[in-house]
Design a protein around this motif. Structure first.
Motif, PDB file in Angstrom:
ATOM      1  N   ARG A 386       6.650  12.174  -1.733  1.00 50.45           N
ATOM      2  CA  ARG A 386       6.772  13.168  -2.807  1.00 50.45           C
ATOM      3  C   ARG A 386       5.430  13.842  -3.078  1.00 50.45           C
ATOM      4  NH1 ARG A 386       5.574  13.846  -7.713  1.00 50.45           N
ATOM      5  NH2 ARG A 386       4.539  11.830  -7.782  1.00 50.45           N
ATOM      6  N   THR A 387       4.360  13.062  -3.081  1.00 46.18           N
ATOM      7  CA  THR A 387       3.027  13.613  -3.329  1.00 46.18           C
ATOM      8  C   THR A 387       2.653  14.636  -2.259  1.00 46.18           C
ATOM      9  OG1 THR A 387       2.286  11.595  -4.437  1.00 46.18           O
ATOM     10  CG2 THR A 387       0.583  13.004  -3.518  1.00 46.18           C
ATOM     11  N   ARG A 388       2.985  14.307  -1.013  1.00 44.52           N
ATOM     12  CA  ARG A 388       2.689  15.224   0.086  1.00 44.52           C
ATOM     13  C   ARG A 388       3.474  16.520  -0.056  1.00 44.52           C
ATOM     14  NH1 ARG A 388       4.387  12.122   3.866  1.00 44.52           N
ATOM     15  NH2 ARG A 388       2.488  10.869   3.816  1.00 44.52           N
ATOM     16  N   ARG A 389       4.743  16.398  -0.417  1.00 47.67           N
ATOM     17  CA  ARG A 389       5.575  17.599  -0.532  1.00 47.67           C
ATOM     18  C   ARG A 389       5.130  18.480  -1.697  1.00 47.67           C
ATOM     19  NH1 ARG A 389      10.382  17.314   2.407  1.00 47.67           N
ATOM     20  NH2 ARG A 389      10.829  15.266   3.298  1.00 47.67           N
ATOM     21  N   GLN A 390       4.730  17.853  -2.797  1.00 49.36           N
ATOM     22  CA  GLN A 390       4.369  18.615  -3.989  1.00 49.36           C
ATOM     23  C   GLN A 390       2.868  18.857  -4.106  1.00 49.36           C
ATOM     24  OE1 GLN A 390       6.206  16.891  -7.480  1.00 49.36           O
ATOM     25  NE2 GLN A 390       8.224  16.808  -6.549  1.00 49.36           N
ATOM     26  N   GLN A 391       2.106  18.368  -3.111  1.00 50.68           N
ATOM     27  CA  GLN A 391       0.655  18.581  -3.073  1.00 50.68           C
ATOM     28  C   GLN A 391      -0.012  18.146  -4.377  1.00 50.68           C
ATOM     29  OE1 GLN A 391       0.122  22.707  -1.938  1.00 50.68           O
ATOM     30  NE2 GLN A 391       0.469  22.247   0.219  1.00 50.68           N
ATOM     31  N   GLU A 392       0.220  16.886  -4.707  1.00 48.56           N
ATOM     32  CA  GLU A 392      -0.331  16.309  -5.931  1.00 48.56           C
ATOM     33  C   GLU A 392      -1.309  15.194  -5.583  1.00 48.56           C
ATOM     34  OE1 GLU A 392       3.421  16.912  -9.015  1.00 48.56           O
ATOM     35  OE2 GLU A 392       2.996  14.928  -8.195  1.00 48.56           O
ATOM     36  N   VAL A 393      -1.906  14.643  -6.622  1.00 50.21           N
ATOM     37  CA  VAL A 393      -2.773  13.483  -6.468  1.00 50.21           C
ATOM     38  C   VAL A 393      -1.997  12.241  -6.888  1.00 50.21           C
ATOM     39  CG1 VAL A 393      -3.723  13.712  -8.801  1.00 50.21           C
ATOM     40  CG2 VAL A 393      -5.027  12.470  -7.065  1.00 50.21           C
ATOM     41  N   LEU A 394      -2.300  11.109  -6.267  1.00 56.11           N
ATOM     42  CA  LEU A 394      -1.679   9.844  -6.627  1.00 56.11           C
ATOM     43  C   LEU A 394      -2.745   8.765  -6.622  1.00 56.11           C
ATOM     44  CD1 LEU A 394       1.634   8.256  -5.534  1.00 56.11           C
ATOM     45  CD2 LEU A 394      -0.466   7.049  -4.967  1.00 56.11           C
ATOM     46  N   SER A 395      -2.752   7.939  -7.659  1.00 54.94           N
ATOM     47  CA  SER A 395      -3.681   6.816  -7.727  1.00 54.94           C
ATOM     48  C   SER A 395      -2.922   5.511  -7.579  1.00 54.94           C
ATOM     49  CB  SER A 395      -4.437   6.819  -9.060  1.00 54.94           C
ATOM     50  OG  SER A 395      -5.350   7.893  -9.130  1.00 54.94           O
ATOM     51  N   PHE A 396      -3.563   4.548  -6.915  1.00 54.39           N
ATOM     52  CA  PHE A 396      -2.990   3.215  -6.763  1.00 54.39           C
ATOM     53  C   PHE A 396      -4.014   2.199  -7.247  1.00 54.39           C
ATOM     54  CE2 PHE A 396      -2.406  -0.762  -4.449  1.00 54.39           C
ATOM     55  CZ  PHE A 396      -1.080  -1.037  -4.761  1.00 54.39           C
ATOM     56  N   LEU A 431       1.796   0.594 -20.022  1.00 49.09           N
ATOM     57  CA  LEU A 431       1.684   1.670 -19.043  1.00 49.09           C
ATOM     58  C   LEU A 431       2.741   2.742 -19.313  1.00 49.09           C
ATOM     59  CD1 LEU A 431       0.897  -0.290 -15.764  1.00 49.09           C
ATOM     60  CD2 LEU A 431      -0.587   1.367 -16.922  1.00 49.09           C
ATOM     61  N   ARG A 432       2.597   3.874 -18.671  1.00 51.00           N
ATOM     62  CA  ARG A 432       3.504   4.999 -18.886  1.00 51.00           C
ATOM     63  C   ARG A 432       4.810   4.786 -18.129  1.00 51.00           C
ATOM     64  NH1 ARG A 432      -0.747   9.076 -16.405  1.00 51.00           N
ATOM     65  NH2 ARG A 432      -0.360   7.517 -14.798  1.00 51.00           N
ATOM     66  N   ARG A 433       5.850   5.489 -18.543  1.00 51.67           N
ATOM     67  CA  ARG A 433       7.151   5.351 -17.897  1.00 51.67           C
ATOM     68  C   ARG A 433       7.102   5.813 -16.448  1.00 51.67           C
ATOM     69  NH1 ARG A 433      12.227   7.426 -21.168  1.00 51.67           N
ATOM     70  NH2 ARG A 433      13.157   6.392 -19.394  1.00 51.67           N
ATOM     71  N   SER A 434       6.199   6.740 -16.133  1.00 53.68           N
ATOM     72  CA  SER A 434       6.101   7.252 -14.772  1.00 53.68           C
ATOM     73  C   SER A 434       5.391   6.290 -13.832  1.00 53.68           C
ATOM     74  CB  SER A 434       5.364   8.593 -14.769  1.00 53.68           C
ATOM     75  OG  SER A 434       4.071   8.455 -15.336  1.00 53.68           O
ATOM     76  N   ASP A 435       4.680   5.301 -14.373  1.00 53.31           N
ATOM     77  CA  ASP A 435       3.948   4.350 -13.536  1.00 53.31           C
ATOM     78  C   ASP A 435       4.896   3.289 -12.977  1.00 53.31           C
ATOM     79  OD1 ASP A 435       1.563   5.683 -14.139  1.00 53.31           O
ATOM     80  OD2 ASP A 435       1.285   4.497 -15.966  1.00 53.31           O
ATOM     81  N   ILE A 436       4.633   2.858 -11.763  1.00 51.75           N
ATOM     82  CA  ILE A 436       5.486   1.892 -11.073  1.00 51.75           C
ATOM     83  C   ILE A 436       4.674   0.613 -10.865  1.00 51.75           C
ATOM     84  CG2 ILE A 436       6.876   1.462  -9.009  1.00 51.75           C
ATOM     85  CD1 ILE A 436       6.970   4.570  -8.689  1.00 51.75           C
ATOM     86  N   ILE A 437       5.189  -0.505 -11.388  1.00 51.02           N
ATOM     87  CA  ILE A 437       4.416  -1.741 -11.448  1.00 51.02           C
ATOM     88  C   ILE A 437       5.077  -2.804 -10.582  1.00 51.02           C
ATOM     89  CG2 ILE A 437       3.273  -3.351 -13.026  1.00 51.02           C
ATOM     90  CD1 ILE A 437       4.369  -1.448 -15.307  1.00 51.02           C
ATOM     91  N   GLY A 438       4.280  -3.588  -9.877  1.00 52.57           N
ATOM     92  CA  GLY A 438       4.821  -4.670  -9.062  1.00 52.57           C
ATOM     93  C   GLY A 438       3.831  -5.810  -8.913  1.00 52.57           C
ATOM     94  N   ARG A 439       4.354  -6.921  -8.463  1.00 56.49           N
ATOM     95  CA  ARG A 439       3.518  -8.088  -8.166  1.00 56.49           C
ATOM     96  C   ARG A 439       3.395  -8.206  -6.655  1.00 56.49           C
ATOM     97  NH1 ARG A 439       5.094 -14.415  -8.855  1.00 56.49           N
ATOM     98  NH2 ARG A 439       3.030 -15.327  -8.465  1.00 56.49           N
ATOM     99  N   LEU A 440       2.158  -8.133  -6.164  1.00 54.96           N
ATOM    100  CA  LEU A 440       1.916  -8.199  -4.733  1.00 54.96           C
ATOM    101  C   LEU A 440       1.924  -9.626  -4.222  1.00 54.96           C
ATOM    102  CD1 LEU A 440      -0.892  -5.494  -4.576  1.00 54.96           C
ATOM    103  CD2 LEU A 440       1.404  -5.303  -3.624  1.00 54.96           C
ATOM    104  N   GLY A 441       1.678 -10.604  -5.110  1.00 51.46           N
ATOM    105  CA  GLY A 441       1.673 -12.002  -4.721  1.00 51.46           C
ATOM    106  C   GLY A 441       0.595 -12.750  -5.476  1.00 51.46           C
ATOM    107  N   GLY A 442       0.856 -14.030  -5.779  1.00 52.87           N
ATOM    108  CA  GLY A 442      -0.131 -14.817  -6.506  1.00 52.87           C
ATOM    109  C   GLY A 442      -0.474 -14.162  -7.822  1.00 52.87           C
ATOM    110  N   ASP A 443      -1.778 -13.955  -8.073  1.00 51.16           N
ATOM    111  CA  ASP A 443      -2.225 -13.298  -9.306  1.00 51.16           C
ATOM    112  C   ASP A 443      -2.551 -11.832  -9.058  1.00 51.16           C
ATOM    113  OD1 ASP A 443      -4.482 -14.151  -7.715  1.00 51.16           O
ATOM    114  OD2 ASP A 443      -5.749 -13.536  -9.381  1.00 51.16           O
ATOM    115  N   GLU A 444      -2.025 -11.275  -7.990  1.00 50.22           N
ATOM    116  CA  GLU A 444      -2.346  -9.912  -7.572  1.00 50.22           C
ATOM    117  C   GLU A 444      -1.201  -8.963  -7.943  1.00 50.22           C
ATOM    118  OE1 GLU A 444      -2.705  -8.268  -3.213  1.00 50.22           O
ATOM    119  OE2 GLU A 444      -4.513  -9.401  -3.720  1.00 50.22           O
ATOM    120  N   VAL A 447      -0.183  -1.164  -9.202  1.00 52.26           N
ATOM    121  CA  VAL A 447       0.367  -0.115 -10.059  1.00 52.26           C
ATOM    122  C   VAL A 447       0.255   1.223  -9.323  1.00 52.26           C
ATOM    123  CG1 VAL A 447       0.283   1.047 -12.288  1.00 52.26           C
ATOM    124  CG2 VAL A 447      -0.399  -1.358 -12.115  1.00 52.26           C
ATOM    125  N   ILE A 448       1.393   1.893  -9.146  1.00 52.18           N
ATOM    126  CA  ILE A 448       1.428   3.244  -8.573  1.00 52.18           C
ATOM    127  C   ILE A 448       1.417   4.227  -9.731  1.00 52.18           C
ATOM    128  CG2 ILE A 448       2.692   4.837  -7.096  1.00 52.18           C
ATOM    129  CD1 ILE A 448       4.120   2.340  -5.910  1.00 52.18           C
TER     130      ILE A 448
END
Length: 528
Positions: A386-396, A431-444, A447-448
Motif C-alpha cells: 500500500r505504501t508503494r502504491r500511494q507513495q507514502e512513508v511507513l515506520s516500523f 497507540l493509534r487505531r491505524s497502528d498495527i501491533i504484534g509480538r515477534l517472540g519472547g519479549d520482542e 509496531v507498524i
C-alpha cells in the motif's frame, strides 16, 4: 354489500414474477410490454403505501424492460436473463410482509460463577480476579441456581466430570441452563477428557471444554472469546460486480444485516481496495467485463497475504460445469442466481464470521492477544504494498523489555507473562487505531506505523516508554519497575520487509548499547 379485499402487494409481485418467467428463456415483445405494465402498476401501489424500496425496485424493472424493448435486436443474452431474475427476486422480497422482531429483554449480567464439584477452585478464582473478572464460587447446583435467580452470570465454569454417575451432572446442567441461563456461557473443566465426557458437555449446553487441571491462562483464553458475543467491528465484505442494479441489491441486503460492504466494478482497482478495505470475504460475479471471475480469483490467490480470504462466486445455472475448475484456484463456494436475500445474507455472514474467528486463532499470540510473528510480517508486507502504491512513508518499530531474562530468573515465568501482558495492554490502549501491533517472540514486540515519519514515531514510542516505566509490577512481596528499548526504521515508497526489520533490530542494539530505556530512530538511511 362487502367488496373483496384488493390483492396484496405480495400477490401482485408473485403475479409479476410468474408472468415474466418466460422472458428468461425467449424474448417476446408483447409479453415484455405486459410485464412492464404490471411492474408500473406495482410501483404505483408501492408509492401509495409509502414503500420506497419496493417502488424503486419496480421502477428499475420498468426502465430495464423499456431499454430492452427499444433495442433493435434481441439475441439470447445470459446477462439479461440473470439480471431479470435478480430484479424479479428483489421485487418479491421487498413486497413480502415485514415481520416485526421484538428484542428479548435479558436480566442483568453479573459476574462469572465458578461451580467446583471436584478439585480446588481457589487458585483459578484468584487468577480470573487478577484480570478484572469478578468470580462467585459455589459448591453445589442448588446454590448456583438460587444465586442465578437473583443475578444472571455472564458465564458458568464447572469443575467436574459431566459424564460421571450416568451423565447426572450433564442432565442437571442442561435443565438449569434451559430454565434459568439460556444466554449464559457454560465452560466445563473435566478430569475425564474422553469422547463420552465431551459429548456429555455438549448435551449440557457447554460452549467450551478443557481438561482439568490445566494452565489458568488456557481457561482465560477460552473464556474471553466466548464472552465476546458481539464483535464491535462490523463484518467487511468486498463485492465485485459490474452491474449497478445487482451490486445495489446485494449491498443493501448485506447492509441490513450490519455488514460493511464495498463495491468494486472495475477489476483493475481490486487489489488496491483489498489492501485498504481488508475484507473478511470477497463476493465475485463469475461473469465480468475485461476478465472473468475465474481469472480475477487467480489474481487474488497470487498474493500470498490474500490466500486465506474466503472467495464466493455468484454464478448462473449454465456456469455450473466450471465450478470444479474454480475449486482448484481456491474458491470457497457458489451462490446460484437469482440469489434470495436470506440465502445471500446467511451464507455470507456464516463464511465471514468463520473466517474472522479462525483468523483470530491463527493470527493472534495466545499470551498477549496481539498479532503473532507470522501475521505481523504478513501485515507488514501488505502495508508496504500500500505504501508503494500511494507513495507514502511507513515506520516500523521493534522494542524489547530491558533485563527481561532477569525477571523470569528471579520471579518465575508466570510473573514474566504478566509483564508481557501489561506491555501489550499499554500498546493497545495508547497507540493509534491505524497502528498495527504484534509480538515477534519472547519479549520482542513490533509496531507498524503507516503514514508516519520516523521522528513522529520516535516521539509516540517515547511516550509509551514513559507510561510503561510508571507501572508497578508485583511478585509476592516484591515491587519493581521496568523499561524497554526500541528502534525505529522507516521506508518511503515501499521497500523490502526484511530490510526494514534488520534496520529496526540494528537500532534496538544501539539502544541497548546506551543502557536501555531509550528509543533510537534511523533517520538517515531509509529502507528502499
Amino acid at each position: 354489500m362487502n367488496l373483496p379485499d384488493p390483492p396484496s402487494l405480495s400477490a401482485r409481485a408473485t403475479e409479476l414474477e410468474t408472468a415474466a418467467a418466460p422472458l428468461t428463456a425467449h424474448w417476446n415483445p408483447s409479453l415484455a410490454a405486459h410485464v412492464l405494465y404490471l411492474a408500473l402498476n406495482l410501483k404505483c401501489m408501492a408509492d401509495s403505501r409509502q414503500l420506497p424500496r419496493l417502488s424503486e425496485a419496480a421502477k428499475g424493472l420498468v426502465h430495464f424492460l423499456h431499454h430492452r424493448m427499444n433495442q433493435g435486436h434481441h439475441p439470447a443474452d445470459l446477462h439479461f436473463a440473470d439480471e431479470l431474475r435478480t430484479r424479479l427476486n428483489m421485487i418479491v422480497q421487498h413486497a413480502a410482509p415485514s415481520v416485526k422482531v421484538t428484542p428479548i429483554a435479558h436480566a442483568s449480567i453479573g459476574p462469572v460463577s465458578l461451580l467446583a464439584l471436584s478439585g480446588d477452585d481457589a487458585p483459578l478464582a484468584r487468577h480470573l480476579a487478577h484480570f478484572g473478572i469478578p468470580v462467585e464460587r459455589f459448591t453445589s447446583l442448588p446454590e448456583l441456581a438460587e444465586a442465578a435467580s437473583k443475578q444472571v452470570p455472564a458465564a458458568v465454569i464447572v469443575l467436574g466430570d459431566p459424564h460421571a454417575h450416568d451423565n447426572q451432572l450433564s442432565h442437571a446442567l442442561s435443565a438449569l441452563k434451559h430454565a434459568m441461563l439460556p444466554e449464559t456461557v457454560l465452560l466445563i473443566l473435566s478430569p475425564d477428557t474422553g469422547f463420552e465426557a465431551r459429548l456429555a458437555a455438549v448435551r449440557a449446553g457447554a460452549r467450551g471444554f478443557l481438561p482439568w487441571p490445566c494452565p489458568f491462562n488456557e481457561v482465560l483464553d477460552t473464556l474471553t472469546p466466548l464472552l465476546t458475543r458481539d464483535d464491535p467491528v462490523p463484518l467487511r465484505v468486498l463485492l465485485v460486480e459490474d452491474l449497478e442494479s445487482l451490486a445495489s441489491f446485494y449491498a443493501s441486503v448485506l447492509a441490513e444485516r450490519g455488514i460493511d460492504t464495498r463495491v468494486v466494478s472495475n477489476p483493475h482497482t481490486l487489489l488496491d481496495t483489498i489492501i485498504t478495505f481488508r475484507p473478511d470475504l470477497i463476493l465475485l460475479d463469475m461473469a465480468l467485463p475485461g476478465c472473468s471471475g475465474m481469472e480475477l480469483a487467480g489474481v487474488i490467490r497470487q498474493q500470498r497475504y490474500l490466500d486465506n480470504i474466503p472467495l464466493l462466486f455468484i454464478t448462473s445455472e449454465k456456469q455450473r460445469p466450471r465450478h470444479l475448475d474454480a475449486h482448484d484456484i481456491g474458491v470457497d463456494g457458489f451462490l446460484i442466481k437469482p440469489v434470495p436475500a436470506d440465502v445471500l445474507a446467511m451464507t455470507v455472514m456464516a463464511r465471514a464470521r468463520r473466517h474472522r474467528r479462525l483468523a483470530g486463532h491463527i493470527t493472534t499470540d495466545g499470551l498477549t492477544g496481539l498479532l503473532n510473528h507470522s501475521q505481523l510480517l504478513s501485515q507488514l508486507d501488505m502495508e508496504l504494498v500500500r505504501t508503494r502504491r500511494q507513495q507514502e512513508v511507513l515506520s516500523f518499530v521493534q522494542l524489547n523489555i530491558d533485563h527481561f531474562k532477569d525477571i523470569n530468573d528471579t520471579h518465575g515465568h508466570p510473573i514474566g507473562d504478566q509483564v508481557l501482558r501489561t506491555l501489550a495492554r499499554i500498546l493497545r490502549e495508547r497507540l493509534r487505531r491505524s497502528d498495527i501491533i504484534g509480538r515477534l517472540g519472547g519479549d520482542e514486540f513490533g509496531v507498524i506505523m503507516p503514514a508516519t515519519e520516523p521522528g513522529q514515531a520516535k516521539v509516540l514510542i517515547e511516550e509509551l516508554a514513559a507510561a510503561f516505566h510508571r507501572v508497578a509490577h508485583s511478585a509476592n512481596t516484591a515491587t519493581f519497575w521496568l523499561s524497554f528499548r526500541a528502534g525505529v526504521a522507516f521506508t518511503r515508497d515501499g521497500g523490502e520487509s526484511r530490510t526494514l526489520l534488520a534496520e529496526a533490530a540494528a537500532a534496538v542494539q544501539q539502544a541497548k548499547a546506551q543502557g536501555g530505556g531509550v528509543v533510537v530512530a534511523d533517520s538517515v538511511s531509509p529502507a528502499a
